[in-house]
Design a protein around this motif. Structure first.
Motif, short mmCIF file in Angstrom:
data_model
loop_
_atom_site.label_atom_id
_atom_site.label_comp_id
_atom_site.label_asym_id
_atom_site.label_seq_id
_atom_site.Cartn_x
_atom_site.Cartn_y
_atom_site.Cartn_z
N UNK B 26 0.86 -1.19 0.00
CA UNK B 26 0.00 0.00 0.00
C UNK B 26 0.90 1.24 0.00
N UNK B 27 0.74 2.06 -1.00
CA UNK B 27 1.65 3.19 -1.21
C UNK B 27 0.84 4.49 -1.32
N UNK B 28 1.23 5.49 -0.54
CA UNK B 28 0.60 6.81 -0.63
C UNK B 28 1.16 7.56 -1.84
N UNK B 29 0.27 8.03 -2.70
CA UNK B 29 0.73 8.77 -3.89
C UNK B 29 0.42 10.26 -3.80
N UNK B 30 -0.45 10.64 -2.83
CA UNK B 30 -0.76 12.06 -2.67
C UNK B 30 -1.30 12.28 -1.25
N UNK B 31 -1.07 13.49 -0.73
CA UNK B 31 -1.50 13.82 0.63
C UNK B 31 -2.02 15.25 0.61
N UNK B 32 -3.25 15.45 1.13
CA UNK B 32 -3.86 16.78 1.11
C UNK B 32 -4.38 17.10 2.50
N UNK B 33 -4.05 18.29 3.03
CA UNK B 33 -4.58 18.71 4.32
C UNK B 33 -5.80 19.60 4.09
N UNK B 34 -6.93 19.22 4.67
CA UNK B 34 -8.17 19.98 4.51
C UNK B 34 -8.18 21.16 5.49
N UNK B 35 -9.15 22.09 5.29
CA UNK B 35 -9.22 23.29 6.13
C UNK B 35 -9.36 22.98 7.62
N UNK B 36 -10.07 21.91 7.95
CA UNK B 36 -10.28 21.58 9.37
C UNK B 36 -9.19 20.66 9.92
N UNK B 37 -8.11 20.50 9.19
CA UNK B 37 -6.98 19.75 9.71
C UNK B 37 -6.92 18.30 9.30
#
Lengths: 172, 71
Positions: B26-37
């Motif tokens: 299992x490999x993370x290809x993208x990471x996004x932080x939303x406004x509420x953390x």
């Protein structure tokens, strides 16, 4: 009174553990208090709890989350003449689909490990009743699934109240 | 029979990455932080690492969204 050999096995809840607690907590145990114990939290639900103005919107309440270990949520009515009547109504959502359930009877909700559950919110309380949260693991764990909530509900929650607890950080 | 993540069901929680896949497939290809953390992770199953052992698919607790599919 003289100390007895097994006094050490009798635990009384220390209110200092939850100084801002609105629910009167009756008992709390976990592996930190007694080596080998699982996590247990038992408290009253009083009339008005869950109906505070800041929870007055759809999908308010304890937001969607999972635990590492299975959890049992006992909802216990306190009318000795009708013990199976909760004397209250609780909305509970189950699964990533947010399947809505209305709890009005004394019951236990079984939450498998990593099963998404909640929001959980009392919407009616005719008399105080007892809520018991048992986790089949040594300590409390929690991971938020707020991404399944509608945007407006998510925007109205105070997320500082619902931090993730003991799930590993994901290294990228 | 290959395993993959159903992107329509996936909630991007990243839990699958922490679940001790024997091959670390299992490999993370993208990471996004939303406004509420909240942090959302895009994850794939690396087909070059996956040995199709079925561990992820057969354990109900592996993916809360039931987003791992076979075939």
């Amino acid at each position: 009174m003289a100390k007895k050999k097994y006094d050490k096995y009798i635990y009384e809840y220390d209110p200092k553990m939850f100084p801002n607690e609105r629910r009167p907590v009756m008992a709390y145990m976990d592996n930190n208090l007694a080596k080998g114990s699982n996590f247990y939290l038992i408290h009253w639900i009083m009339p008005g709890f869950g109906m505070q103005p800041e929870w007055d919107f759809p999908y308010a309440g304890h937001p969607p989350h999972i635990h590492k270990d299975a959890e049992l949520l006992f909802h216990i009515g306190t009318d000795p003449n009708n013990p199976m009547d909760l004397g209250a109504e609780v909305i509970m959502y189950l699964g990533p689909e947010l399947e809505e359930h209305h709890i009005t009877r004394t019951c236990c909700i079984w939450i498998p490990p990593n099963f998404i559950h909640s929001p959980w919110k009392p919407v009616r309380c005719d008399r105080p009743w007892i809520f018991m949260e048992f986790n089949q693991g040594p300590v409390h764990t929690e991971k938020s699934y707020r991404q399944i909530l509608p945007k407006d509900a998510r925007a109205r929650m105070d997320w500082s109240m619902w931090p993730d607890d003991k799930y590993p950080e994901i290294m990228v | 029979m290959a395993y993959r993540i159903d992107t329509k069901k996936c909630l991007k929680c990243g839990l699958c990455v922490t679940q001790d896949c024997p091959e670390n497939a299992f490999v993370v290809t993208n990471k996004v932080k939303e406004d509420d953390g909240l942090i959302l992770y895009t994850v794939i199953i690396d087909e070059n690492k996956c040995t199709e052992c079925d561990t992820c698919f057969s354990h109900e607790w592996w993916c809360p969204a039931k987003a791992i599919i076979r075939g």
